[in-house]
Design an enzyme around this catalytic site. Structure first.
Site, PDB file in Angstrom:
ATOM      1  N   GLU A  44     -43.303   2.338  23.284  1.00  0.00           N
ATOM      2  CA  GLU A  44     -42.368   2.930  23.958  1.00  0.00           C
ATOM      3  C   GLU A  44     -42.372   3.016  25.542  1.00  0.00           C
ATOM      4  O   GLU A  44     -41.181   2.673  25.712  1.00  0.00           O
ATOM      5  CB  GLU A  44     -42.089   4.366  23.336  1.00  0.00           C
ATOM      6  CG  GLU A  44     -41.651   4.559  21.804  1.00  0.00           C
ATOM      7  CD  GLU A  44     -40.436   3.946  21.693  1.00  0.00           C
ATOM      8  OE1 GLU A  44     -39.433   3.871  22.580  1.00  0.00           O
ATOM      9  OE2 GLU A  44     -40.170   3.262  20.657  1.00  0.00           O
ATOM     10  N   GLN A  49     -36.542  -0.572  29.436  1.00  0.00           N
ATOM     11  CA  GLN A  49     -36.054  -1.399  30.244  1.00  0.00           C
ATOM     12  C   GLN A  49     -36.590  -2.985  29.918  1.00  0.00           C
ATOM     13  O   GLN A  49     -36.501  -3.973  30.662  1.00  0.00           O
ATOM     14  CB  GLN A  49     -36.494  -1.423  31.646  1.00  0.00           C
ATOM     15  CG  GLN A  49     -35.153  -0.373  32.222  1.00  0.00           C
ATOM     16  CD  GLN A  49     -35.765   1.001  32.681  1.00  0.00           C
ATOM     17  OE1 GLN A  49     -37.244   1.231  32.461  1.00  0.00           O
ATOM     18  NE2 GLN A  49     -35.230   1.779  33.054  1.00  0.00           N
ATOM     19  N   LEU A  87     -44.235  -7.629  33.658  1.00  0.00           N
ATOM     20  CA  LEU A  87     -43.621  -6.911  32.711  1.00  0.00           C
ATOM     21  C   LEU A  87     -42.470  -6.023  33.581  1.00  0.00           C
ATOM     22  O   LEU A  87     -41.406  -5.405  33.041  1.00  0.00           O
ATOM     23  CB  LEU A  87     -44.194  -5.790  32.147  1.00  0.00           C
ATOM     24  CG  LEU A  87     -44.611  -6.026  30.766  1.00  0.00           C
ATOM     25  CD1 LEU A  87     -45.183  -4.727  29.891  1.00  0.00           C
ATOM     26  CD2 LEU A  87     -43.398  -6.092  29.815  1.00  0.00           C
ATOM     27  N   GLY A  88     -42.651  -5.733  34.913  1.00  0.00           N
ATOM     28  CA  GLY A  88     -41.719  -5.001  35.829  1.00  0.00           C
ATOM     29  C   GLY A  88     -41.721  -3.682  35.671  1.00  0.00           C
ATOM     30  O   GLY A  88     -42.538  -2.957  34.951  1.00  0.00           O
ATOM     31  N   TYR A 127     -35.735  10.191  26.346  1.00  0.00           N
ATOM     32  CA  TYR A 127     -35.676   9.203  25.070  1.00  0.00           C
ATOM     33  C   TYR A 127     -36.873   8.819  24.626  1.00  0.00           C
ATOM     34  O   TYR A 127     -37.185   9.119  23.458  1.00  0.00           O
ATOM     35  CB  TYR A 127     -35.240   8.045  25.648  1.00  0.00           C
ATOM     36  CG  TYR A 127     -35.192   6.882  24.560  1.00  0.00           C
ATOM     37  CD1 TYR A 127     -34.377   6.899  23.384  1.00  0.00           C
ATOM     38  CD2 TYR A 127     -36.178   6.163  24.738  1.00  0.00           C
ATOM     39  CE1 TYR A 127     -34.519   6.050  22.382  1.00  0.00           C
ATOM     40  CE2 TYR A 127     -36.412   5.099  23.669  1.00  0.00           C
ATOM     41  CZ  TYR A 127     -35.568   5.070  22.397  1.00  0.00           C
ATOM     42  OH  TYR A 127     -35.693   3.861  21.464  1.00  0.00           O
ATOM     43  N   ASP A 145     -30.819   5.829  22.828  1.00  0.00           N
ATOM     44  CA  ASP A 145     -30.868   5.013  24.228  1.00  0.00           C
ATOM     45  C   ASP A 145     -29.546   4.110  24.188  1.00  0.00           C
ATOM     46  O   ASP A 145     -28.682   4.628  23.212  1.00  0.00           O
ATOM     47  CB  ASP A 145     -32.151   4.079  24.011  1.00  0.00           C
ATOM     48  CG  ASP A 145     -31.951   3.213  22.938  1.00  0.00           C
ATOM     49  OD1 ASP A 145     -31.070   3.440  22.063  1.00  0.00           O
ATOM     50  OD2 ASP A 145     -32.719   2.181  22.855  1.00  0.00           O
ATOM     51  N   CYS A 207     -23.523  -4.713   7.701  1.00  0.00           N
ATOM     52  CA  CYS A 207     -23.997  -3.511   8.022  1.00  0.00           C
ATOM     53  C   CYS A 207     -24.049  -2.432   7.034  1.00  0.00           C
ATOM     54  O   CYS A 207     -22.933  -2.395   6.122  1.00  0.00           O
ATOM     55  CB  CYS A 207     -23.095  -3.086   9.214  1.00  0.00           C
ATOM     56  SG  CYS A 207     -23.281  -1.391   9.867  1.00  0.00           S
TER      57      CYS A 207
HETATM   58 FE1  SF4 Z   1     -21.566  -1.607  14.157  1.00  0.00          FE
HETATM   59 FE2  SF4 Z   1     -20.062  -2.944  12.492  1.00  0.00          FE
HETATM   60 FE3  SF4 Z   1     -21.830  -1.384  11.679  1.00  0.00          FE
HETATM   61 FE4  SF4 Z   1     -19.729  -0.405  12.662  1.00  0.00          FE
HETATM   62  S1  SF4 Z   1     -19.884  -1.571  10.866  1.00  0.00           S
HETATM   63  S2  SF4 Z   1     -21.766   0.378  12.979  1.00  0.00           S
HETATM   64  S3  SF4 Z   1     -19.469  -1.630  14.383  1.00  0.00           S
HETATM   65  S4  SF4 Z   1     -21.927  -3.300  12.875  1.00  0.00           S
END
Ligand code: SF4
Length: 352
Positions: A44, A49, A87-88, A127, A145, A207
């Site tokens: 983590e 970044q 790594l910065g 975070y 985040d 999704c």
């Molecule tokens: Fe993201 Fe699309 Fe899933 Fe909505 S449906 S959370 S916009 S990937």
């Protein structure tokens, strides 16, 4: 606020997706195994970044060198800085070492389990504390985040621009965290943001939240999260001094411990000031070639334009304690910040 049944369904859908699609990452515990808080913490800190792809090699290197918090605490700060080179954001490396010493010493080798206790340790912000508490210890907290802000903004079609929308986003994210299952939920949300709900071109058909997602329903996923206009950042200017000794050694200087790039080695330079420096004092007397190179670099709060002056010298070691000579062939193994690596690249071009 989402109602409870919906929250539970969303958490279950995401965990179901994660069970199949979780990324294989070197710091993650195998399914069913207890996460190692040291590995969670180390990853983590590195991921702040920095991209997953870059972190993987560094994480493996650190684990090979220092497999637990006690061995990391025993390393010198220089060894840690050297392993971190490239790594910065080098304050992370100093804080990493300070944190390891505190955990291995005062805390007897055990990381604290709660978000609030974790936040008392060096380098652990809100975070990171939440991520470690959830992933390593299963605490029911939301680690929010930029990725999670994006996913939440879209899931609930939040029109308010960031950062004003942050409190609402945090509340909505927290309301979804299951218990038990908070650790997997945190990691699943990270994976969803990285692989499906990407900044550009979210893959909504893949999704697990596509049915509920309000941004998808309204066809505005790609426009969220809204952001307040970026503030313009200033430009600072300075002069860096590239001094090469007859034997090929280059003059480096250690920066002060406090402040930007604190404690890092650098090519000596003037202060970096808006409007440029009026008085330019090279570190030694020599025939300086002005404008040998120009290097630009952007930090979080300012752009930097450095003009590089070049000189050769037969002078033997500078006596000031914060200067060292390093042979040009060994510069790559020094823990140098990215802006200094740009100077080296400009002054020692890679062979064709
Ligand atoms: Fe993201 Fe699309 Fe899933 Fe909505 S449906 S959370 S916009 S990937």
């Amino acid at each position: 606020m989402a109602e409870q049944g919906l929250q539970q369904d969303l958490a279950a859908d995401l965990l179901g997706w994660y069970a199949v699609h979780a990324r294989v990452l070197p710091w993650r515990a195998r399914s069913g195994a207890r996460p190692d808080p040291y590995r969670v913490w180390l990853s983590e800190i590195m991921l702040q970044q920095t991209t997953v792809t870059t972190v993987k090699d560094y994480f493996n290197k650190f684990i090979a060198l220092w497999p637990n918090v006690e061995s990391l605490a025993e390393a010198s700060q220089d060894e840690v800085m050297r392993a971190w080179a490239g790594l910065g954001y080098y304050a992370r490396a100093r804080n990493l070492h300070a944190c390891a010493m505190e955990v291995a010493g005062r805390l007897g080798g055990r990381f604290p389990e709660t978000e609030s206790e974790l936040r008392t340790l060096p380098g652990i912000g809100p975070y990171t504390a939440a991520a470690i508490a959830a992933i390593a210890f299963g605490q029911p907290v939301a680690a929010v985040d930029g990725n999670v802000e994006r996913v939440m903004s879209r899931l609930w079609a939040i029109d308010t621009p960031l950062p004003a929308s942050r409190p609402e986003i945090r509340q909505l994210a927290a309301s979804l965290v299951p218990h038990p299952g908070a650790g997997d939920f945190a990691q699943a949300l990270m994976d969803l943001g990285a692989t499906i709900c990407r900044p550009r071109n979210p893959d909504c058909p893949a999704c697990p939240w596509q049915v509920t997602c309000r941004a998808r329903a309204r066809g505005i996923a790609g426009t969220l999260p809204r952001k307040a206009p970026r503030r313009k950042i200033p430009t600072r200017r300075g002069v860096a001094f590239w001094v090469e000794r007859e034997d090929g050694a280059i003059l480096l200087r250690r920066r002060p411990e406090k402040g930007l790039l604190g404690g890092m080695m650098e090519i000596p330079s003037t202060d970096w000031l808006e409007g440029g420096v009026s008085h330019i004092a090279p570190p030694l007397a020599a025939d300086w070639i002005k404008g040998a190179a120009q290097v630009d670099h952007t930090f979080t709060h300012f752009h930097l334009q450095l003009e590089v002056w070049r000189a050769q010298t037969s002078t033997l070691p500078l006596t000031a304690g914060n200067h060292v000579w390093v042979h040009r062939d060994s510069l790559h193994s020094e823990a140098l910040p990215a802006v200094m690596r740009k100077i080296i690249a400009a002054m020692i071009p890679a062979p064709a």
